[in-house]
Design an enzyme around this catalytic site. Sequence first.
Site, short mmCIF file in Angstrom:
data_model
loop_
_atom_site.label_atom_id
_atom_site.label_comp_id
_atom_site.label_asym_id
_atom_site.label_seq_id
_atom_site.Cartn_x
_atom_site.Cartn_y
_atom_site.Cartn_z
N HIS A 311 0.86 -1.19 0.00
CA HIS A 311 0.00 0.00 0.00
C HIS A 311 0.89 1.23 0.00
O HIS A 311 1.94 1.25 0.63
CB HIS A 311 -0.90 0.01 1.24
CG HIS A 311 -2.07 0.91 1.12
ND1 HIS A 311 -1.98 2.26 1.33
CD2 HIS A 311 -3.36 0.67 0.78
CE1 HIS A 311 -3.17 2.80 1.14
NE2 HIS A 311 -4.03 1.86 0.80
N ASP A 369 -7.96 -5.28 0.15
CA ASP A 369 -8.45 -6.18 -0.91
C ASP A 369 -8.09 -7.63 -0.69
O ASP A 369 -8.57 -8.50 -1.44
CB ASP A 369 -7.90 -5.71 -2.27
CG ASP A 369 -8.48 -4.36 -2.64
OD1 ASP A 369 -7.72 -3.42 -2.89
OD2 ASP A 369 -9.72 -4.24 -2.63
C1 SDX Z 1 -6.33 0.04 -2.77
O1 SDX Z 1 -4.45 4.53 -1.91
C2 SDX Z 1 -5.40 3.94 -1.29
O2 SDX Z 1 -5.81 4.32 -0.22
C3 SDX Z 1 -6.05 2.77 -2.02
C4 SDX Z 1 -7.05 1.94 -1.24
C5 SDX Z 1 -8.32 2.68 -0.94
O3 SDX Z 1 -9.02 2.30 0.00
O4 SDX Z 1 -8.68 3.59 -1.75
O5 SDX Z 1 -6.46 1.50 -0.02
C6 SDX Z 1 -7.47 0.68 -2.04
O6 SDX Z 1 -6.10 0.39 -3.88
C7 SDX Z 1 -5.47 -0.94 -2.03
C8 SDX Z 1 -4.27 -1.45 -2.89
C9 SDX Z 1 -4.78 -2.57 -3.82
N1 SDX Z 1 -3.71 -2.93 -4.80
C10 SDX Z 1 -3.10 -4.12 -4.72
O7 SDX Z 1 -3.25 -4.95 -3.82
C11 SDX Z 1 -2.18 -4.38 -5.91
C12 SDX Z 1 -0.84 -4.92 -5.40
N2 SDX Z 1 -0.11 -3.83 -4.71
C13 SDX Z 1 0.82 -3.07 -5.46
O8 SDX Z 1 0.54 -2.89 -6.80
C14 SDX Z 1 1.33 -1.85 -4.71
O9 SDX Z 1 1.64 -2.26 -3.44
C15 SDX Z 1 0.46 -0.60 -4.64
C16 SDX Z 1 0.01 -0.15 -5.98
C17 SDX Z 1 -0.74 -0.86 -3.79
C18 SDX Z 1 1.28 0.49 -3.99
O10 SDX Z 1 2.32 0.78 -4.87
P1 SDX Z 1 3.42 1.91 -4.52
O11 SDX Z 1 3.08 2.65 -3.29
O12 SDX Z 1 3.66 2.73 -5.76
O13 SDX Z 1 4.68 1.08 -4.14
P2 SDX Z 1 5.81 0.62 -5.14
O14 SDX Z 1 5.19 0.08 -6.39
O15 SDX Z 1 6.79 1.73 -5.28
O16 SDX Z 1 6.45 -0.60 -4.35
C19 SDX Z 1 7.54 -0.42 -3.46
C20 SDX Z 1 8.35 -1.72 -3.59
C21 SDX Z 1 8.73 -2.03 -5.03
O17 SDX Z 1 9.89 -2.82 -4.98
P3 SDX Z 1 11.37 -2.08 -5.19
O18 SDX Z 1 11.30 -1.32 -6.50
O19 SDX Z 1 11.52 -1.17 -3.99
O20 SDX Z 1 12.34 -3.23 -5.21
O21 SDX Z 1 7.54 -2.83 -3.17
C22 SDX Z 1 7.31 -3.69 -4.27
C23 SDX Z 1 7.61 -2.91 -5.52
O22 SDX Z 1 8.02 -3.77 -6.58
N3 SDX Z 1 5.90 -4.09 -4.20
C24 SDX Z 1 5.46 -5.31 -4.43
C25 SDX Z 1 4.07 -5.25 -4.20
N4 SDX Z 1 3.73 -4.01 -3.85
C26 SDX Z 1 4.86 -3.29 -3.86
N5 SDX Z 1 6.09 -6.45 -4.82
C27 SDX Z 1 5.31 -7.54 -4.96
N6 SDX Z 1 3.98 -7.58 -4.75
C28 SDX Z 1 3.32 -6.44 -4.36
N7 SDX Z 1 2.02 -6.47 -4.15
#
Ligand code: SDX
Length: 435
Positions: A311, A369
Amino acid sequence: MAEDGNKGEAAKLSGAGYEVDLPVIHGSIGPDVLDIRKLYGATGRFTYDPGFTSTASCESKITYIDGDVGILLYRGYSIEQLAETADYLETCYLLLYGELPNAKQKEDFERTITYHTMVHEQLNYFFRGFRRDAHPMAVVCGVMGALAAFYHDSLDIENPEHRKISAHRMIAKIPTIAAMAYKYSVGQPFIYPRNDLDYVSNFLHMMFSVPGEDFAQSEIYTKAMARIFILHADHEQNASTSTVRLAGSSGANPFACIAAGIASLWGPAHGGANEAVLTMLYEIGSVDRIPEFLERAKDKNDSFRLMGFGHRVYKNYDPRAAALKDSAHQVLEALGAQDEPLLKLAMELERIALEDEYFVERKLFPNVDFYSGIILRAMGFPTSMFTVLFALARTVGWIAHWSEMVEDPTQKIGRPRQLYTGPVQRDYTPVAKRG
Ligand code: SDX
């Protein structure tokens, strides 16, 4: 507004040929902000923050999140208390008007919403234009936007009465539209709303009853549904809420703004994740395949991500995920399905991920989720309806932020700038002279 009396010690920014004081503004809780509104004028430079990881886009009094501790407050009330003791419509009232309703206000609000649940009969023909196998989010997004074609009497957003009636209409009608999208997808007749049922029971009635027999309401389902709606009602400046605010900043009508929010929520990185979690769990299939998928989630060359994990704000357990994990156990136990393989798989996946260095280092925890789909599936909702339910619940949050934005006297049209790295000016060459 924030500037009134909440200023702190200014921050100084200096660089080649400029020095500027950036006022610091305190909120009631949470991080201070550096007021950079005069930055470009003073320095000729923009800030640069794609994805808005360090940017406060507005001032708001609606929802507060402390992602490090895992706190979520709606108008100061903890999500745990509201999910445990409030009902969904009083939570809507709280988000819209800032206070929990007294008995009279609660009764009046419930009656207003109840008597606006029906949609114009002409709207039924909108659905006929969609394929039966269209994704319900596409249908709901289209129909919500189309409401502007029906309610010309409440589109003057400068008129508080118009804003109020539009807000009540959308909160009242989104369950009806969501249920119609489902009924259309399964070829069953639309079920009209009933005024003798509460908001959640009415939705389940429109979803699952059929003309040939009475629908037996289940307290397990209505309680779980209400809790899911409350937990999803608002969440500060997330992508879809920011979309609604930006669309609304141009003066667009409220139905178009909420349709924009629905479109943004649909993305798998956002509200579409609840559907993606179920798809992922089916793909993993069994506990012994978890390590394989965790390796894929860590592999930068693999687009696979652990859906329902991570998140932007929560770097601790999402309090909503904890509440939904409890609900999943309660619903499945009540249904005698406590050994549901998907729940077992999800819990084992969570356990292993939370012990894994990659996830621990990046503070990736289950989010809202991760468990919601398991409950929804047990209640009989098809996976394709999961994000529609998220949109249904979030409609009140979007409207609360839209209203707050429209009523903000300092509000301006949102118009970000950019870091341009494209071609500098060059002359046109006729096609005969091109390479
Ligand atoms: C919702 O914003 C809100 O409040 C949203 C929400 C709401 O109520 O409105 O809470 C609802 O959207 C919840 C989130 C649902 N999405 C998912 O579950 C999809 C999976 N999660 C990811 O796509 C991700 O965690 C996000 C999109 C939720 C957040 O992405 P960020 O903040 O841009 O973080 P990032 O992509 O920069 O990740 C940081 C690191 C990265 O690795 P490095 O580059 O540092 O090596 O963490 C890794 C990412 O690759 N990472 C993951 C991951 N989430 C982040 N790696 C594997 N699996 C994951 N799920």
